[in-house]
Design a protein around this motif. Sequence first.
Motif, PDB file in Angstrom:
ATOM      1  N   UNK A   1       0.832  -1.212   0.000  1.00 20.43           N
ATOM      2  CA  UNK A   1       0.000   0.000   0.000  1.00 20.43           C
ATOM      3  C   UNK A   1       0.863   1.257   0.000  1.00 20.43           C
ATOM      4  N   UNK A   2       1.940   1.262   0.787  1.00 21.91           N
ATOM      5  CA  UNK A   2       2.835   2.431   0.823  1.00 21.91           C
ATOM      6  C   UNK A   2       3.512   2.633  -0.532  1.00 21.91           C
ATOM      7  N   UNK A   3       3.892   1.550  -1.188  1.00 18.98           N
ATOM      8  CA  UNK A   3       4.493   1.647  -2.515  1.00 18.98           C
ATOM      9  C   UNK A   3       3.502   2.254  -3.505  1.00 18.98           C
ATOM     10  N   UNK A   4       2.268   1.766  -3.478  1.00 19.86           N
ATOM     11  CA  UNK A   4       1.235   2.276  -4.376  1.00 19.86           C
ATOM     12  C   UNK A   4       0.949   3.749  -4.106  1.00 19.86           C
ATOM     13  N   UNK A   5       0.901   4.118  -2.831  1.00 18.66           N
ATOM     14  CA  UNK A   5       0.644   5.521  -2.479  1.00 18.66           C
ATOM     15  C   UNK A   5       1.779   6.424  -2.942  1.00 18.66           C
ATOM     16  N   UNK A   6       3.014   5.962  -2.780  1.00 23.43           N
ATOM     17  CA  UNK A   6       4.156   6.767  -3.229  1.00 23.43           C
ATOM     18  C   UNK A   6       4.071   7.028  -4.730  1.00 23.43           C
ATOM     19  N   UNK A   7       3.726   6.002  -5.493  1.00 22.00           N
ATOM     20  CA  UNK A   7       3.599   6.164  -6.941  1.00 22.00           C
ATOM     21  C   UNK A   7       2.483   7.142  -7.289  1.00 22.00           C
ATOM     22  N   UNK A   8       1.368   7.057  -6.577  1.00 25.07           N
ATOM     23  CA  UNK A   8       0.250   7.965  -6.850  1.00 25.07           C
ATOM     24  C   UNK A   8       0.563   9.401  -6.442  1.00 25.07           C
ATOM     25  N   UNK A   9       1.246   9.570  -5.331  1.00 29.30           N
ATOM     26  CA  UNK A   9       1.616  10.926  -4.908  1.00 29.30           C
ATOM     27  C   UNK A   9       2.523  11.554  -5.966  1.00 29.30           C
ATOM     28  N   UNK A  10       3.487  10.795  -6.446  1.00 28.73           N
ATOM     29  CA  UNK A  10       4.391  11.310  -7.476  1.00 28.73           C
ATOM     30  C   UNK A  10       3.650  11.584  -8.778  1.00 28.73           C
ATOM     31  N   UNK A  11       2.756  10.709  -9.159  1.00 27.82           N
ATOM     32  CA  UNK A  11       2.073  10.841 -10.440  1.00 27.82           C
ATOM     33  C   UNK A  11       0.993  11.888 -10.486  1.00 27.82           C
ATOM     34  N   UNK A  12       0.383  12.165  -9.348  1.00 29.63           N
ATOM     35  CA  UNK A  12      -0.676  13.165  -9.293  1.00 29.63           C
ATOM     36  C   UNK A  12      -0.108  14.561  -9.047  1.00 29.63           C
ATOM     37  N   UNK A  13       1.011  14.822  -9.676  1.00 30.88           N
ATOM     38  CA  UNK A  13       1.662  16.125  -9.637  1.00 30.88           C
ATOM     39  C   UNK A  13       1.640  16.684 -11.051  1.00 30.88           C
ATOM     40  N   UNK A  14       1.207  17.923 -11.170  1.00 32.06           N
ATOM     41  CA  UNK A  14       1.178  18.568 -12.478  1.00 32.06           C
ATOM     42  C   UNK A  14       2.590  18.601 -13.055  1.00 32.06           C
ATOM     43  N   UNK A  15       2.725  18.103 -14.270  1.00 34.59           N
ATOM     44  CA  UNK A  15       4.031  18.036 -14.913  1.00 34.59           C
ATOM     45  C   UNK A  15       4.590  16.627 -14.971  1.00 34.59           C
ATOM     46  N   UNK A  16       3.954  15.680 -14.284  1.00 39.60           N
ATOM     47  CA  UNK A  16       4.405  14.288 -14.286  1.00 39.60           C
ATOM     48  C   UNK A  16       3.484  13.473 -15.189  1.00 39.60           C
ATOM     49  N   UNK A  17       4.073  12.767 -16.139  1.00 39.72           N
ATOM     50  CA  UNK A  17       3.307  11.947 -17.074  1.00 39.72           C
ATOM     51  C   UNK A  17       3.491  10.453 -16.819  1.00 39.72           C
ATOM     52  N   UNK A  18       4.631  10.069 -16.250  1.00 42.20           N
ATOM     53  CA  UNK A  18       4.923   8.647 -16.034  1.00 42.20           C
ATOM     54  C   UNK A  18       5.650   8.477 -14.699  1.00 42.20           C
ATOM     55  N   UNK A  19       5.335   7.371 -14.014  1.00 47.18           N
ATOM     56  CA  UNK A  19       6.049   7.016 -12.789  1.00 47.18           C
ATOM     57  C   UNK A  19       6.492   5.564 -12.918  1.00 47.18           C
ATOM     58  N   UNK A  20       7.784   5.332 -12.741  1.00 44.18           N
ATOM     59  CA  UNK A  20       8.349   3.990 -12.724  1.00 44.18           C
ATOM     60  C   UNK A  20       8.692   3.666 -11.278  1.00 44.18           C
ATOM     61  N   UNK A  21       7.964   2.701 -10.712  1.00 40.89           N
ATOM     62  CA  UNK A  21       8.180   2.369  -9.304  1.00 40.89           C
ATOM     63  C   UNK A  21       8.890   1.032  -9.105  1.00 40.89           C
ATOM     64  N   UNK A  22       9.477   0.480 -10.170  1.00 41.42           N
ATOM     65  CA  UNK A  22      10.161  -0.809 -10.043  1.00 41.42           C
ATOM     66  C   UNK A  22      11.329  -0.768  -9.061  1.00 41.42           C
ATOM     67  N   UNK A  23      11.939   0.387  -8.879  1.00 46.24           N
ATOM     68  CA  UNK A  23      13.059   0.511  -7.951  1.00 46.24           C
ATOM     69  C   UNK A  23      12.642   0.704  -6.505  1.00 46.24           C
ATOM     70  N   UNK A  24      11.343   0.827  -6.268  1.00 48.43           N
ATOM     71  CA  UNK A  24      10.829   0.966  -4.901  1.00 48.43           C
ATOM     72  C   UNK A  24      10.386  -0.410  -4.433  1.00 48.43           C
ATOM     73  N   UNK A  25      11.165  -1.006  -3.581  1.00 49.66           N
ATOM     74  CA  UNK A  25      10.925  -2.375  -3.113  1.00 49.66           C
ATOM     75  C   UNK A  25      10.058  -2.368  -1.861  1.00 49.66           C
ATOM     76  N   UNK A  26       9.250  -3.421  -1.744  1.00 42.58           N
ATOM     77  CA  UNK A  26       8.439  -3.597  -0.545  1.00 42.58           C
ATOM     78  C   UNK A  26       9.279  -4.350   0.475  1.00 42.58           C
ATOM     79  N   UNK A  27       9.375  -3.806   1.686  1.00 40.65           N
ATOM     80  CA  UNK A  27      10.150  -4.406   2.764  1.00 40.65           C
ATOM     81  C   UNK A  27       9.718  -5.852   2.953  1.00 40.65           C
ATOM     82  N   UNK A  28      10.680  -6.773   2.918  1.00 42.86           N
ATOM     83  CA  UNK A  28      10.377  -8.187   3.119  1.00 42.86           C
ATOM     84  C   UNK A  28       9.999  -8.912   1.848  1.00 42.86           C
ATOM     85  N   UNK A  29       9.896  -8.202   0.719  1.00 44.14           N
ATOM     86  CA  UNK A  29       9.566  -8.864  -0.546  1.00 44.14           C
ATOM     87  C   UNK A  29      10.758  -9.684  -1.014  1.00 44.14           C
TER      88      UNK A  29
END
Length: 154
Positions: A60-88
């Motif tokens: 959920x925190x990973x998804x929220x981080x991607x949405x916070x970044x993407x819902x910024x005016x001027x952002x068209x794409x967010x790549x979250x592959x480098x954001x790992x989930x703790x314990x994954x």
Amino acid sequence: MGLLDFLKDAGKDLFGGKSGNEAETIKSEIERALGSNVSNLGIRYDNGRVTLQGTAKSQAAKEKAALIAGNVKGVAHVDDDGLRVDGAQTAGTTTTTTSTRSRYYTIKSGDTLSKIAKEHYGDANDYNKIFEANREVIGDPDKIYPGQQIRIPA
């Protein structure tokens, strides 16, 4: 998840028309909203594309981080592959199953959280599930806008 697409001209105007400090501005916004739910956060910004790196405490925190970044005016794409989930687990597999991941939804003109809840859960009164899952992105359940992306929790 990988690469998420957003409407570049919609969203929170964090940059104020100025350029040069976008990555740090987005990083500050994510850290303000998620606090200790993200660590070692690294942000790259290149012409409307944001790349996230670091560790999230949960899917959920990973998804929220991607949405916070993407819902910024001027952002068209967010790549979250480098954001790992703790314990994954590594090597392309994670402990999170598809059924526990949220779906993403792009707000359309005329949408309300109740209407979206009815569509996805069958009950308009479940709008609060959506609001709570997006509290960092939606400040007020009555103030959503076309083009905004939100999470629809499983």
